[in-house]
Structures are given as structure tokens and as C-alpha cells.
Design a protein around this motif. Structure first.
Motif, PDB file in Angstrom:
ATOM      1  N   ASP A  26     -31.532 -30.276   5.691  1.00 32.81           N
ATOM      2  CA  ASP A  26     -30.076 -30.396   5.738  1.00 32.81           C
ATOM      3  C   ASP A  26     -29.551 -31.160   4.529  1.00 32.81           C
ATOM      4  O   ASP A  26     -30.256 -31.985   3.947  1.00 32.81           O
ATOM      5  N   GLY A  27     -28.302 -30.895   4.186  1.00 34.33           N
ATOM      6  CA  GLY A  27     -27.657 -31.629   3.106  1.00 34.33           C
ATOM      7  C   GLY A  27     -28.161 -31.270   1.726  1.00 34.33           C
ATOM      8  O   GLY A  27     -28.026 -32.055   0.794  1.00 34.33           O
ATOM      9  N   GLY A  28     -28.759 -30.096   1.570  1.00 33.79           N
ATOM     10  CA  GLY A  28     -29.249 -29.673   0.270  1.00 33.79           C
ATOM     11  C   GLY A  28     -30.528 -30.366  -0.161  1.00 33.79           C
ATOM     12  O   GLY A  28     -30.934 -30.267  -1.308  1.00 33.79           O
ATOM     13  N   ARG A  29     -31.157 -31.072   0.759  1.00 35.70           N
ATOM     14  CA  ARG A  29     -32.409 -31.768   0.436  1.00 35.70           C
ATOM     15  C   ARG A  29     -33.596 -30.823   0.609  1.00 35.70           C
ATOM     16  O   ARG A  29     -33.512 -29.832   1.328  1.00 35.70           O
ATOM     17  N   VAL A  30     -34.683 -31.156  -0.035  1.00 40.20           N
ATOM     18  CA  VAL A  30     -35.931 -30.419   0.144  1.00 40.20           C
ATOM     19  C   VAL A  30     -37.075 -31.421   0.286  1.00 40.20           C
ATOM     20  O   VAL A  30     -36.982 -32.555  -0.181  1.00 40.20           O
ATOM     21  N   VAL A  31     -38.126 -30.987   0.937  1.00 38.40           N
ATOM     22  CA  VAL A  31     -39.356 -31.769   1.026  1.00 38.40           C
ATOM     23  C   VAL A  31     -40.418 -30.976   0.275  1.00 38.40           C
ATOM     24  O   VAL A  31     -40.665 -29.815   0.583  1.00 38.40           O
TER      25      VAL A  31
END
Length: 81
Positions: A26-31
Motif C-alpha cells: 500500500d501507499g506505493g511502497r514495495v518490499v
């Protein structure tokens, strides 16, 4: 012997030694996760991340590494596994 271990003929291709997977959040984040082959390690301080179409909104949040006295770079933090 160190010289034999560094013979390019004995090394895995980077894509096999450090298999990368990326999961959107979410929120344009990546792991981003690396599966690191046995006998290999990544230098924490040498990791760089970039986007094809722009800059990162924030610096990456990296976990702590494990201290190692490396024959090439001296005291560094690394990741294994």
C-alpha cells in the motif's frame, strides 16, 4: 584458496546468486527480498535502488547486516541467506 574461489568459471551468475523478488505494498511502497545462495553474501553498504521512471520517494529501510572483516573491503555489514 581465495584465488580459486574468485575464478569467474566457479561463480554463479549474479541473477542466480542473488535472486530478487519484489512485492507491491500500500501507499506505493514495495518490499524487495534477495534469496542469497549458500556461500555468497551482499554488502549492505553497496546496495542501491532506483526506479526506471523516477527517483525514490524515500531512502530504503534496510535491516541491520552482520559484521564481517572482508578481505577486499575491510569491516563491512553483509547479508546472507
Amino acid at each position: 584458496m581465495l584465488a580459486q574461489a574468485l575464478d569467474p568459471a566457479n561463480l554463479l551468475a549474479a541473477e542466480r546468486a542473488f535472486e530478487l523478488s519484489v512485492e507491491p505494498r500500500d501507499g506505493g511502497r514495495v518490499v524487495a527480498r534477495f534469496a542469497i545462495a549458500d556461500g555468497y553474501y551482499l554488502y549492505r553498504g553497496k546496495l542501491r535502488f532506483a526506479l526506471a521512471d523516477g527517483a525514490l520517494a524515500a531512502p530504503p529501510d534496510l535491516p541491520p547486516g552482520k559484521a564481517k572483516d572482508d578481505p577486499f573491503f575491510g569491516n563491512v555489514d553483509i547479508y546472507r541467506g
